[in-house]
Design a protein around this motif. Structure first.
Motif, short mmCIF file in Angstrom:
data_model
loop_
_atom_site.label_atom_id
_atom_site.label_comp_id
_atom_site.label_asym_id
_atom_site.label_seq_id
_atom_site.Cartn_x
_atom_site.Cartn_y
_atom_site.Cartn_z
N PHE A 163 0.85 -1.18 0.00
CA PHE A 163 0.00 0.00 0.00
C PHE A 163 0.89 1.24 0.00
O PHE A 163 1.91 1.29 0.70
N GLY A 167 1.47 4.83 1.20
CA GLY A 167 1.02 5.71 2.27
C GLY A 167 0.97 7.17 1.88
O GLY A 167 0.77 8.03 2.75
N GLY A 224 -4.65 4.69 1.47
CA GLY A 224 -3.42 4.46 2.23
C GLY A 224 -2.84 5.72 2.84
O GLY A 224 -2.12 5.66 3.84
N LEU A 259 -8.96 -0.08 4.48
CA LEU A 259 -7.80 -0.52 3.71
C LEU A 259 -8.06 -1.86 3.05
O LEU A 259 -7.78 -2.05 1.86
#
Length: 314
Positions: free
Chosen positions: A151, A153, A158, A195
């Motif tokens: 993922f 960020g 994310g 998520l």
């Protein structure tokens, strides 16, 4: 949310390796902890705090291999969905037949209930959050489809994780009452759900009949008579073939129906506009008219009663 810091420099050099291994297993989950043979003297630091039953950790050390073995999984009594956010270094994460490579600003989810491996090639630092799986309204296939996936960020859903973990770092040490801790833990859990579900639709198998069956289940979930025969009839296939399709996904029609109902009830028990409805009424809204059976199923799935879950929310 008292902060605890554990550092290998506080013990004699001859004791550091054993001390470090014990620290990692105590603060995370049972693991085989193997520093790189080129690392020389083991140095490591863990900062730890907990918010209700959710654990927040920051770990930094030399290159390592961390492995959660099948035997450690079998003998464990905890079950966490975990996230590791890389702050420094690059790490290969392996679980469920997938590999994710994360670097600074990237993260991955992994499940303590199944074996996994972390391999770092240089010094590293992570922020790690361990959230009880029993407190998440996620099915086993959803969780399994989202582990060992990289993922970002810095964008998309994310992008919500790094600032949340950073804000928690700053809040640690504050005298937060129990009700406040429960609210923070729920916020973390909601992000875990977001998520997983931001990734799962693209990851789950695309069998047409299974998709139709799941859609029919969602549309008729409040029908107390919903059963495999009704689902199979709606999909124009036999009951035996329907069971075979779901078995291929390592689940069952009954399990999917039960999970959909319990997840729906979980959400309704948190909705302020439904606070005037009794717990039994909420269960009935989701096809579970027997209050005692609903309560037993809810407790078995989420490790708390429907009433306790509602009390934590309001």
């Amino acid at each position: 949310m008292a902060l605890v810091t554990i550092d290998t420099t506080t013990v004699a050099e001859c004791d550091r390796l054993d001390f470090w291994r014990e620290t990692v297993c105590d603060q995370f989950v049972a693991l085989d902890v193997t520093p790189s043979s080129d690392s020389g003297l083991v140095t490591g630091r863990v900062t730890a705090a907990s918010v209700a039953d959710t654990h927040l950790r920051r770990i930094a050390s030399v290159p390592h291999r961390f492995e959660r073995t099948p035997n450690q999984v079998r003998t464990a009594d905890e079950g966490y969905l975990q996230v590791a956010l890389a702050r420094r270094g690059r790490t290969l994460i392996v679980q469920d037949g997938r590999e994710a490579l994360i670097g600074p600003g990237e993260f991955a989810l992994y499940d303590s209930a199944r074996p996994f491996t972390f391999v770092t090639t240089d010094a590293f630092e992570y922020s790690v959050c361990l959230h009880p799986k029993s407190a998440l309204p996620l099915s086993a296939p959803e969780v399994e489809a989202a582990t060992a996936v990289t993922f970002d960020g810095r964008r998309g859903v994310g992008a919500m994780l790094p600032p949340l973990l950073s804000s928690l770092d700053r809040a640690i040490g504050d005298d937060l009452p129990a009700a406040g801790q429960e609210a923070v833990a729920r916020t973390i859990g909601d992000l875990f759900v977001a998520l997983v579900r931001s990734h799962v639709p693209a990851a789950l198998p695309g069998n047409l009949h299974v998709g139709r069956a799941r859609a029919y289940i969602r549309e008729h979930i409040a029908d107390r008579d919903l059963c495999p025969a009704a689902v199979a009839s709606a999909c124009a296939i036999s009951v035996s073939y329907l069971h075979k399709l779901f078995a291929a996904e390592e689940t069952s029609v009954a399990a999917v129906i039960r999970e959909e109902r319990l997840q729906g009830a979980w959400e309704d028990l948190r909705r302020p506009e439904l606070a005037h409805l009794g717990v039994g009424t909420i269960g009935a809204r989701w096809g579970m008219p027997d209050p005692a059976a609903f309560s037993r199923a809810f407790r078995a799935r989420f490790d708390r009663s429907p009433s306790a879950h509602r009390a934590e929310t309001f």
